[in-house]
Scaffold this motif. Structure first.
Motif, PDB file in Angstrom:
ATOM      1  N   ILE A  91       0.841  -1.205   0.000  1.00 54.97           N
ATOM      2  CA  ILE A  91       0.000   0.000   0.000  1.00 54.97           C
ATOM      3  C   ILE A  91       0.875   1.253   0.000  1.00 54.97           C
ATOM      4  CG2 ILE A  91      -1.661   1.346   1.363  1.00 54.97           C
ATOM      5  CD1 ILE A  91      -2.779  -1.442   2.299  1.00 54.97           C
ATOM      6  N   PHE A  92       1.931   1.245   0.811  1.00 52.39           N
ATOM      7  CA  PHE A  92       2.854   2.387   0.864  1.00 52.39           C
ATOM      8  C   PHE A  92       3.485   2.635  -0.510  1.00 52.39           C
ATOM      9  CE2 PHE A  92       7.244   3.894   1.202  1.00 52.39           C
ATOM     10  CZ  PHE A  92       7.057   5.107   1.863  1.00 52.39           C
ATOM     11  N   SER A  93       3.943   1.573  -1.166  1.00 48.25           N
ATOM     12  CA  SER A  93       4.605   1.724  -2.473  1.00 48.25           C
ATOM     13  C   SER A  93       3.645   2.213  -3.545  1.00 48.25           C
ATOM     14  CB  SER A  93       5.234   0.393  -2.900  1.00 48.25           C
ATOM     15  OG  SER A  93       6.328   0.079  -2.092  1.00 48.25           O
ATOM     16  N   ILE A  94       2.407   1.719  -3.506  1.00 47.71           N
ATOM     17  CA  ILE A  94       1.406   2.141  -4.504  1.00 47.71           C
ATOM     18  C   ILE A  94       1.058   3.616  -4.311  1.00 47.71           C
ATOM     19  CG2 ILE A  94      -0.993   1.838  -5.240  1.00 47.71           C
ATOM     20  CD1 ILE A  94      -0.616  -1.177  -4.561  1.00 47.71           C
ATOM     21  N   VAL A  95       0.845   4.011  -3.061  1.00 43.74           N
ATOM     22  CA  VAL A  95       0.464   5.395  -2.745  1.00 43.74           C
ATOM     23  C   VAL A  95       1.592   6.377  -3.086  1.00 43.74           C
ATOM     24  CG1 VAL A  95      -0.112   6.980  -0.849  1.00 43.74           C
ATOM     25  CG2 VAL A  95      -1.226   4.747  -0.991  1.00 43.74           C
ATOM     26  N   THR A  96       2.836   5.971  -2.825  1.00 45.90           N
ATOM     27  CA  THR A  96       3.981   6.887  -3.000  1.00 45.90           C
ATOM     28  C   THR A  96       4.741   6.677  -4.312  1.00 45.90           C
ATOM     29  OG1 THR A  96       5.451   5.370  -1.802  1.00 45.90           O
ATOM     30  CG2 THR A  96       4.317   7.074  -0.506  1.00 45.90           C
ATOM     31  N   SER A  97       4.207   5.848  -5.218  1.00 44.41           N
ATOM     32  CA  SER A  97       4.927   5.539  -6.458  1.00 44.41           C
ATOM     33  C   SER A  97       5.175   6.775  -7.329  1.00 44.41           C
ATOM     34  CB  SER A  97       4.158   4.487  -7.268  1.00 44.41           C
ATOM     35  OG  SER A  97       2.860   4.959  -7.568  1.00 44.41           O
ATOM     36  N   GLU A  98       4.271   7.764  -7.230  1.00 46.21           N
ATOM     37  CA  GLU A  98       4.442   8.980  -8.028  1.00 46.21           C
ATOM     38  C   GLU A  98       5.216  10.062  -7.279  1.00 46.21           C
ATOM     39  OE1 GLU A  98       0.662  10.282  -9.445  1.00 46.21           O
ATOM     40  OE2 GLU A  98       0.296   8.452 -10.606  1.00 46.21           O
ATOM     41  N   THR A  99       5.100  10.088  -5.958  1.00 48.00           N
ATOM     42  CA  THR A  99       5.789  11.121  -5.174  1.00 48.00           C
ATOM     43  C   THR A  99       7.247  10.741  -4.867  1.00 48.00           C
ATOM     44  OG1 THR A  99       4.887  10.126  -3.155  1.00 48.00           O
ATOM     45  CG2 THR A  99       3.700  12.008  -4.089  1.00 48.00           C
ATOM     46  N   VAL A 103      13.493   4.302  -6.633  1.00 49.81           N
ATOM     47  CA  VAL A 103      13.241   2.970  -6.066  1.00 49.81           C
ATOM     48  C   VAL A 103      14.116   2.717  -4.847  1.00 49.81           C
ATOM     49  CG1 VAL A 103      13.344   0.485  -6.536  1.00 49.81           C
ATOM     50  CG2 VAL A 103      12.546   2.046  -8.302  1.00 49.81           C
ATOM     51  N   TRP A 104      15.363   3.198  -4.883  1.00 48.05           N
ATOM     52  CA  TRP A 104      16.316   2.919  -3.797  1.00 48.05           C
ATOM     53  C   TRP A 104      15.988   3.690  -2.524  1.00 48.05           C
ATOM     54  CZ3 TRP A 104      18.962  -1.262  -4.504  1.00 48.05           C
ATOM     55  CH2 TRP A 104      19.248  -1.673  -5.801  1.00 48.05           C
ATOM     56  N   ILE A 105      15.036   4.613  -2.620  1.00 55.89           N
ATOM     57  CA  ILE A 105      14.532   5.291  -1.414  1.00 55.89           C
ATOM     58  C   ILE A 105      13.188   4.685  -1.017  1.00 55.89           C
ATOM     59  CG2 ILE A 105      13.714   7.488  -0.452  1.00 55.89           C
ATOM     60  CD1 ILE A 105      15.700   8.906  -2.310  1.00 55.89           C
ATOM     61  N   ARG A 106      12.300   4.509  -2.014  1.00 51.12           N
ATOM     62  CA  ARG A 106      10.944   4.036  -1.739  1.00 51.12           C
ATOM     63  C   ARG A 106      10.918   2.594  -1.215  1.00 51.12           C
ATOM     64  NH1 ARG A 106       8.679   4.270  -6.714  1.00 51.12           N
ATOM     65  NH2 ARG A 106       9.050   2.045  -7.044  1.00 51.12           N
ATOM     66  N   PHE A 107      11.671   1.699  -1.856  1.00 52.88           N
ATOM     67  CA  PHE A 107      11.602   0.290  -1.472  1.00 52.88           C
ATOM     68  C   PHE A 107      12.170   0.014  -0.072  1.00 52.88           C
ATOM     69  CE2 PHE A 107      12.842  -4.331  -2.447  1.00 52.88           C
ATOM     70  CZ  PHE A 107      11.615  -4.790  -1.994  1.00 52.88           C
ATOM     71  N   PRO A 108      13.354   0.553   0.284  1.00 53.89           N
ATOM     72  CA  PRO A 108      13.810   0.367   1.675  1.00 53.89           C
ATOM     73  C   PRO A 108      12.833   0.928   2.710  1.00 53.89           C
ATOM     74  CG  PRO A 108      15.632   1.117   0.310  1.00 53.89           C
ATOM     75  CD  PRO A 108      14.397   1.214  -0.531  1.00 53.89           C
ATOM     76  N   LEU A 109      12.202   2.065   2.377  1.00 57.53           N
ATOM     77  CA  LEU A 109      11.193   2.630   3.282  1.00 57.53           C
ATOM     78  C   LEU A 109       9.995   1.693   3.411  1.00 57.53           C
ATOM     79  CD1 LEU A 109      11.129   6.434   2.331  1.00 57.53           C
ATOM     80  CD2 LEU A 109      11.832   5.454   4.518  1.00 57.53           C
ATOM     81  N   ALA A 110       9.599   1.102   2.283  1.00 58.22           N
ATOM     82  CA  ALA A 110       8.466   0.160   2.290  1.00 58.22           C
ATOM     83  C   ALA A 110       8.792  -1.066   3.147  1.00 58.22           C
ATOM     84  CB  ALA A 110       8.137  -0.269   0.859  1.00 58.22           C
ATOM     85  N   ILE A 111      10.018  -1.562   3.026  1.00 50.59           N
ATOM     86  CA  ILE A 111      10.445  -2.724   3.821  1.00 50.59           C
ATOM     87  C   ILE A 111      10.434  -2.382   5.309  1.00 50.59           C
ATOM     88  CG2 ILE A 111      12.398  -4.241   4.361  1.00 50.59           C
ATOM     89  CD1 ILE A 111      13.160  -4.050   1.361  1.00 50.59           C
ATOM     90  N   LEU A 112      10.976  -1.195   5.646  1.00 51.40           N
ATOM     91  CA  LEU A 112      11.010  -0.765   7.048  1.00 51.40           C
ATOM     92  C   LEU A 112       9.611  -0.603   7.623  1.00 51.40           C
ATOM     93  CD1 LEU A 112      13.910   1.839   7.321  1.00 51.40           C
ATOM     94  CD2 LEU A 112      13.686  -0.305   8.589  1.00 51.40           C
ATOM     95  N   ILE A 113       8.735   0.020   6.841  1.00 46.93           N
ATOM     96  CA  ILE A 113       7.359   0.234   7.303  1.00 46.93           C
ATOM     97  C   ILE A 113       6.651  -1.103   7.502  1.00 46.93           C
ATOM     98  CG2 ILE A 113       5.083   1.070   6.537  1.00 46.93           C
ATOM     99  CD1 ILE A 113       6.618   3.499   5.337  1.00 46.93           C
ATOM    100  N   GLY A 114       6.821  -2.016   6.549  1.00 46.31           N
ATOM    101  CA  GLY A 114       6.227  -3.350   6.681  1.00 46.31           C
ATOM    102  C   GLY A 114       6.727  -4.063   7.920  1.00 46.31           C
ATOM    103  N   GLY A 115       8.045  -3.977   8.181  1.00 46.48           N
ATOM    104  CA  GLY A 115       8.630  -4.623   9.360  1.00 46.48           C
ATOM    105  C   GLY A 115       8.169  -3.983  10.658  1.00 46.48           C
TER     106      GLY A 115
END
Length: 337
Positions: A91-99, A103-115
Protein backbone atom coordinates in the motif's frame (compact mmCIF):
# COMPACT_ATOMS: atom_id res chain seq x y z
CA UNK A 1 43.51 -13.66 36.93
CA UNK A 2 43.28 -10.97 34.26
CA UNK A 3 44.95 -13.23 31.72
CA UNK A 4 42.52 -16.04 32.53
CA UNK A 5 39.59 -13.64 32.09
CA UNK A 6 40.93 -12.48 28.74
CA UNK A 7 41.43 -16.05 27.52
CA UNK A 8 37.91 -16.95 28.70
CA UNK A 9 36.49 -14.05 26.69
CA UNK A 10 38.46 -15.13 23.62
CA UNK A 11 37.23 -18.70 23.99
CA UNK A 12 33.66 -17.51 24.46
CA UNK A 13 33.52 -15.36 21.33
CA UNK A 14 35.75 -17.29 18.93
CA UNK A 15 33.43 -20.26 18.11
CA UNK A 16 30.42 -17.94 17.71
CA UNK A 17 32.25 -15.63 15.35
CA UNK A 18 33.51 -18.57 13.27
CA UNK A 19 30.04 -20.14 13.07
CA UNK A 20 28.36 -16.90 11.98
CA UNK A 21 31.06 -16.02 9.43
CA UNK A 22 30.82 -19.48 7.86
CA UNK A 23 27.07 -18.88 7.38
CA UNK A 24 27.68 -15.42 5.87
CA UNK A 25 30.32 -16.89 3.55
CA UNK A 26 27.94 -19.66 2.42
CA UNK A 27 25.25 -17.13 1.53
CA UNK A 28 27.70 -14.85 -0.31
CA UNK A 29 29.24 -17.75 -2.28
CA UNK A 30 25.75 -19.06 -3.22
CA UNK A 31 24.75 -15.56 -4.33
CA UNK A 32 27.88 -15.08 -6.48
CA UNK A 33 27.50 -18.53 -8.09
CA UNK A 34 23.82 -17.93 -8.90
CA UNK A 35 24.58 -14.49 -10.32
CA UNK A 36 27.28 -15.93 -12.59
CA UNK A 37 25.02 -18.76 -13.75
CA UNK A 38 22.08 -16.41 -14.26
CA UNK A 39 24.08 -13.84 -16.26
CA UNK A 40 25.48 -16.66 -18.42
CA UNK A 41 22.01 -18.07 -19.06
CA UNK A 42 22.86 -21.43 -17.46
CA UNK A 43 19.79 -21.64 -15.22
CA UNK A 44 16.16 -22.00 -16.28
CA UNK A 45 13.56 -19.26 -16.06
CA UNK A 46 11.77 -21.37 -13.43
CA UNK A 47 14.81 -21.34 -11.15
CA UNK A 48 15.40 -17.64 -11.83
CA UNK A 49 11.85 -16.94 -10.67
CA UNK A 50 12.52 -18.84 -7.43
CA UNK A 51 15.57 -16.79 -6.38
CA UNK A 52 13.60 -14.08 -4.53
CA UNK A 53 11.17 -16.56 -2.88
CA UNK A 54 14.19 -18.56 -1.67
CA UNK A 55 15.46 -15.45 0.13
CA UNK A 56 11.96 -14.76 1.52
CA UNK A 57 11.51 -18.27 2.94
CA UNK A 58 15.05 -18.28 4.36
CA UNK A 59 14.37 -15.00 6.20
CA UNK A 60 11.08 -16.38 7.53
CA UNK A 61 12.73 -19.59 8.75
CA UNK A 62 15.55 -17.71 10.51
CA UNK A 63 13.10 -15.30 12.15
CA UNK A 64 10.81 -18.09 13.39
CA UNK A 65 13.82 -19.95 14.80
CA UNK A 66 14.35 -17.04 17.20
CA UNK A 67 10.97 -17.78 18.79
CA UNK A 68 10.91 -21.57 18.46
CA UNK A 69 14.59 -22.39 18.90
CA UNK A 70 16.00 -19.58 21.04
CA UNK A 71 12.94 -18.63 23.12
CA UNK A 72 11.50 -22.15 23.14
CA UNK A 73 7.91 -21.13 22.36
CA UNK A 74 5.83 -22.69 19.57
CA UNK A 75 4.35 -19.93 17.38
CA UNK A 76 2.27 -20.44 14.24
CA UNK A 77 1.55 -16.79 13.49
CA UNK A 78 4.40 -16.21 11.05
CA UNK A 79 2.12 -16.05 8.00
CA UNK A 80 0.03 -13.39 9.78
CA UNK A 81 3.05 -11.15 10.42
CA UNK A 82 4.20 -11.70 6.86
CA UNK A 83 0.74 -10.71 5.62
CA UNK A 84 0.84 -7.46 7.64
CA UNK A 85 4.27 -6.59 6.23
CA UNK A 86 3.28 -7.51 2.69
CA UNK A 87 0.08 -5.45 2.61
CA UNK A 88 1.33 -2.36 4.46
CA UNK A 89 4.48 -2.14 2.34
CA UNK A 90 2.53 -2.73 -0.89
CA UNK A 91 0.00 0.00 0.00
CA UNK A 92 2.85 2.39 0.86
CA UNK A 93 4.60 1.72 -2.47
CA UNK A 94 1.41 2.14 -4.50
CA UNK A 95 0.46 5.40 -2.74
CA UNK A 96 3.98 6.89 -3.00
CA UNK A 97 4.93 5.54 -6.46
CA UNK A 98 4.44 8.98 -8.03
CA UNK A 99 5.79 11.12 -5.17
CA UNK A 100 8.86 8.98 -4.38
CA UNK A 101 10.07 7.89 -7.81
CA UNK A 102 13.52 6.73 -6.67
CA UNK A 103 13.24 2.97 -6.07
CA UNK A 104 16.32 2.92 -3.80
CA UNK A 105 14.53 5.29 -1.41
CA UNK A 106 10.94 4.04 -1.74
CA UNK A 107 11.60 0.29 -1.47
CA UNK A 108 13.81 0.37 1.67
CA UNK A 109 11.19 2.63 3.28
CA UNK A 110 8.47 0.16 2.29
CA UNK A 111 10.45 -2.72 3.82
CA UNK A 112 11.01 -0.77 7.05
CA UNK A 113 7.36 0.23 7.30
CA UNK A 114 6.23 -3.35 6.68
CA UNK A 115 8.63 -4.62 9.36
CA UNK A 116 7.74 -1.94 11.92
CA UNK A 117 3.95 -2.38 11.54
CA UNK A 118 4.39 -6.16 11.83
CA UNK A 119 6.51 -5.64 14.98
CA UNK A 120 3.75 -3.44 16.47
CA UNK A 121 1.25 -6.24 15.80
CA UNK A 122 3.75 -8.66 17.37
CA UNK A 123 3.86 -6.59 20.56
CA UNK A 124 0.08 -6.12 20.68
CA UNK A 125 -0.53 -9.84 20.17
CA UNK A 126 2.39 -10.86 22.38
CA UNK A 127 1.24 -9.02 25.52
CA UNK A 128 -1.78 -11.31 26.13
CA UNK A 129 -0.61 -14.35 24.14
CA UNK A 130 2.85 -14.92 25.64
CA UNK A 131 1.27 -15.75 29.00
CA UNK A 132 0.21 -19.01 27.36
CA UNK A 133 2.52 -21.96 26.76
CA UNK A 134 2.93 -24.91 24.42
CA UNK A 135 -0.09 -25.98 22.37
CA UNK A 136 -2.24 -23.12 23.68
CA UNK A 137 0.24 -20.54 22.36
CA UNK A 138 0.44 -22.34 19.00
CA UNK A 139 -3.37 -22.40 18.63
CA UNK A 140 -3.81 -18.71 19.53
CA UNK A 141 -1.01 -17.54 17.19
CA UNK A 142 -2.45 -19.72 14.42
CA UNK A 143 -5.84 -18.10 14.99
CA UNK A 144 -4.20 -14.66 14.85
CA UNK A 145 -2.73 -15.49 11.44
CA UNK A 146 -6.12 -16.56 10.12
CA UNK A 147 -7.82 -13.42 11.51
CA UNK A 148 -5.23 -11.13 9.90
CA UNK A 149 -5.55 -12.91 6.55
CA UNK A 150 -9.33 -12.62 6.57
CA UNK A 151 -9.25 -8.96 7.70
CA UNK A 152 -7.06 -8.00 4.74
CA UNK A 153 -9.19 -10.13 2.42
CA UNK A 154 -12.34 -8.38 3.68
CA UNK A 155 -10.77 -4.97 3.07
CA UNK A 156 -10.58 -5.90 -0.59
CA UNK A 157 -14.11 -7.30 -0.83
CA UNK A 158 -13.74 -11.04 -0.96
CA UNK A 159 -11.57 -13.93 0.12
CA UNK A 160 -9.67 -14.24 -3.15
CA UNK A 161 -9.71 -10.57 -4.03
CA UNK A 162 -6.34 -8.94 -4.40
CA UNK A 163 -4.39 -5.72 -4.31
CA UNK A 164 -2.86 -4.92 -7.70
CA UNK A 165 -0.29 -2.47 -8.98
CA UNK A 166 2.53 -3.17 -6.51
CA UNK A 167 5.85 -2.02 -8.06
CA UNK A 168 8.05 -4.98 -8.97
CA UNK A 169 11.01 -3.72 -6.92
CA UNK A 170 12.24 -7.03 -5.46
CA UNK A 171 15.42 -8.45 -6.98
CA UNK A 172 17.73 -11.30 -6.08
CA UNK A 173 20.42 -8.81 -5.06
CA UNK A 174 18.08 -7.07 -2.59
CA UNK A 175 16.83 -10.46 -1.35
CA UNK A 176 20.38 -11.70 -0.71
CA UNK A 177 21.30 -8.45 1.08
CA UNK A 178 18.18 -8.73 3.25
CA UNK A 179 19.01 -12.34 4.07
CA UNK A 180 22.54 -11.32 5.12
CA UNK A 181 21.15 -8.50 7.28
CA UNK A 182 18.68 -10.97 8.85
CA UNK A 183 21.51 -13.39 9.64
CA UNK A 184 23.61 -10.61 11.17
CA UNK A 185 20.66 -9.50 13.33
CA UNK A 186 19.86 -13.09 14.36
CA UNK A 187 23.45 -14.04 15.30
CA UNK A 188 24.03 -10.76 17.14
CA UNK A 189 20.76 -11.24 19.03
CA UNK A 190 21.56 -14.85 19.99
CA UNK A 191 25.05 -14.02 21.29
CA UNK A 192 24.07 -10.75 22.96
CA UNK A 193 23.20 -10.32 26.62
CA UNK A 194 19.52 -10.29 25.67
CA UNK A 195 19.91 -13.52 23.70
CA UNK A 196 21.62 -15.26 26.60
CA UNK A 197 18.80 -14.10 28.90
CA UNK A 198 16.22 -15.46 26.44
CA UNK A 199 17.99 -18.84 26.32
CA UNK A 200 18.12 -18.89 30.12
CA UNK A 201 14.33 -18.37 30.16
CA UNK A 202 13.96 -21.19 27.64
CA UNK A 203 16.03 -23.58 29.73
CA UNK A 204 14.44 -22.80 33.11
CA UNK A 205 11.85 -20.07 33.62
CA UNK A 206 11.84 -20.35 37.43
CA UNK A 207 15.63 -20.10 37.69
CA UNK A 208 15.70 -17.14 35.27
CA UNK A 209 13.00 -15.34 37.24
CA UNK A 210 14.81 -16.01 40.52
CA UNK A 211 17.91 -14.12 39.31
CA UNK A 212 15.82 -11.08 38.40
CA UNK A 213 15.17 -11.51 34.67
CA UNK A 214 12.00 -9.84 33.39
CA UNK A 215 10.37 -12.79 31.63
CA UNK A 216 7.62 -10.80 29.89
CA UNK A 217 10.06 -8.17 28.60
CA UNK A 218 12.47 -10.67 27.02
CA UNK A 219 9.66 -12.71 25.50
CA UNK A 220 8.13 -9.58 23.97
CA UNK A 221 11.48 -8.44 22.56
CA UNK A 222 11.99 -11.82 20.87
CA UNK A 223 8.43 -11.97 19.58
CA UNK A 224 8.63 -8.41 18.23
CA UNK A 225 11.95 -9.11 16.48
CA UNK A 226 10.49 -12.26 14.91
CA UNK A 227 7.46 -10.28 13.71
CA UNK A 228 9.67 -7.46 12.37
CA UNK A 229 11.78 -9.84 10.25
CA UNK A 230 8.65 -11.65 9.03
CA UNK A 231 7.16 -8.27 8.03
CA UNK A 232 10.34 -7.42 6.09
CA UNK A 233 10.12 -10.80 4.33
CA UNK A 234 6.47 -10.03 3.51
CA UNK A 235 7.51 -6.70 1.95
CA UNK A 236 10.11 -8.48 -0.20
CA UNK A 237 7.47 -11.06 -1.19
CA UNK A 238 4.76 -8.53 -2.09
CA UNK A 239 7.10 -6.50 -4.31
CA UNK A 240 7.98 -9.63 -6.28
CA UNK A 241 4.43 -9.90 -7.66
CA UNK A 242 2.17 -7.41 -9.38
CA UNK A 243 -0.90 -8.89 -7.62
CA UNK A 244 -1.08 -9.74 -3.93
CA UNK A 245 -3.70 -12.18 -2.59
CA UNK A 246 -4.54 -12.53 1.11
CA UNK A 247 -5.41 -16.20 0.61
CA UNK A 248 -1.69 -16.97 0.13
CA UNK A 249 -0.99 -16.24 3.81
CA UNK A 250 -2.93 -19.16 5.28
CA UNK A 251 -2.04 -21.60 8.08
CA UNK A 252 -0.33 -23.91 5.57
CA UNK A 253 2.36 -21.26 5.08
CA UNK A 254 2.96 -20.99 8.84
CA UNK A 255 3.28 -24.78 9.11
CA UNK A 256 5.63 -24.87 6.11
CA UNK A 257 7.92 -22.32 7.79
CA UNK A 258 7.84 -24.38 10.99
CA UNK A 259 8.85 -27.44 8.94
CA UNK A 260 11.91 -25.52 7.70
CA UNK A 261 12.88 -24.72 11.29
CA UNK A 262 12.38 -28.26 12.60
CA UNK A 263 14.18 -29.98 9.72
CA UNK A 264 17.03 -27.48 9.76
CA UNK A 265 17.49 -28.08 13.48
CA UNK A 266 15.69 -26.13 16.20
CA UNK A 267 18.03 -23.37 17.32
CA UNK A 268 20.29 -23.69 14.25
CA UNK A 269 20.29 -20.45 12.23
CA UNK A 270 22.36 -21.92 9.40
CA UNK A 271 20.22 -25.07 9.35
CA UNK A 272 17.06 -22.98 8.85
CA UNK A 273 18.51 -21.37 5.72
CA UNK A 274 19.69 -24.70 4.27
CA UNK A 275 16.37 -26.44 4.99
CA UNK A 276 14.34 -23.59 3.47
CA UNK A 277 16.42 -23.61 0.27
CA UNK A 278 16.38 -27.40 -0.11
CA UNK A 279 12.67 -27.84 0.62
CA UNK A 280 11.62 -24.99 -1.68
CA UNK A 281 13.83 -26.14 -4.55
CA UNK A 282 13.12 -29.88 -4.25
CA UNK A 283 9.46 -29.93 -5.45
CA UNK A 284 10.39 -27.72 -8.42
CA UNK A 285 13.38 -29.90 -9.34
CA UNK A 286 11.12 -32.98 -9.30
CA UNK A 287 8.46 -31.57 -11.64
CA UNK A 288 9.74 -33.73 -14.52
CA UNK A 289 8.60 -36.82 -12.60
CA UNK A 290 5.27 -35.34 -11.52
CA UNK A 291 3.69 -38.71 -10.61
CA UNK A 292 6.33 -39.45 -7.96
CA UNK A 293 7.19 -35.87 -6.98
CA UNK A 294 5.34 -35.73 -3.66
CA UNK A 295 6.35 -39.31 -2.80
CA UNK A 296 10.06 -38.47 -3.13
CA UNK A 297 9.51 -35.16 -1.30
CA UNK A 298 7.85 -37.03 1.61
CA UNK A 299 10.69 -39.57 1.79
CA UNK A 300 13.28 -36.78 1.88
CA UNK A 301 11.33 -35.10 4.72
CA UNK A 302 11.29 -38.34 6.73
CA UNK A 303 15.01 -38.97 6.16
CA UNK A 304 15.91 -35.40 7.11
CA UNK A 305 13.77 -35.62 10.25
CA UNK A 306 15.48 -38.87 11.31
CA UNK A 307 18.94 -37.38 10.72
CA UNK A 308 18.28 -34.10 12.54
CA UNK A 309 16.41 -35.60 15.51
CA UNK A 310 18.40 -38.79 16.17
CA UNK A 311 21.19 -38.32 18.75
CA UNK A 312 23.21 -41.30 17.47
CA UNK A 313 23.15 -39.93 13.92
CA UNK A 314 24.20 -36.48 15.17
CA UNK A 315 27.08 -38.03 17.17
CA UNK A 316 28.20 -40.07 14.15
CA UNK A 317 28.17 -37.01 11.86
CA UNK A 318 29.99 -34.77 14.37
CA UNK A 319 32.61 -37.49 15.06
CA UNK A 320 33.35 -37.95 11.35
CA UNK A 321 33.42 -34.20 10.82
CA UNK A 322 35.98 -33.91 13.63
CA UNK A 323 38.10 -36.66 12.03
CA UNK A 324 37.97 -34.89 8.66
CA UNK A 325 39.04 -31.60 10.26
CA UNK A 326 41.91 -33.33 12.09
CA UNK A 327 43.05 -34.96 8.83
CA UNK A 328 42.94 -31.61 7.07
CA UNK A 329 45.03 -30.03 9.83
CA UNK A 330 47.64 -32.80 9.60
CA UNK A 331 47.99 -32.24 5.86
CA UNK A 332 48.53 -28.53 6.49
CA UNK A 333 51.23 -29.27 9.07
CA UNK A 334 53.01 -31.64 6.65
CA UNK A 335 52.94 -28.98 3.91
CA UNK A 336 54.38 -26.42 6.31
CA UNK A 337 57.20 -28.80 7.24
Amino acid sequence: MKKEGASAKTKFFKPQTRKSFITYAMVIVAFVVMQILSSGGYISSMLTGLLVPLCVYSILAVSLNLTVGILGELSLGQAGFMCVGAYTSAIFSIVTSETIENVWIRFPLAILIGGIIAAVFGILIGIPVLRLKGDYLAIVTLAFGEIIKNVFAALYLGYDSSISGTPNDSTFIIGAVMLLITLIIAYNFVYSRTGRAVMAIRDNVIAAESVGLNITKYKLVTFALTAFLAGCAGALYSHNFYTLQASKFDYNLSILILVFVVLGGIGSIRGSVIAAIVLVLLPEMLRSINSYRMLIYSIVLIVMMIITSNEKTKTFISANTAKFKALFKREKVKEAE
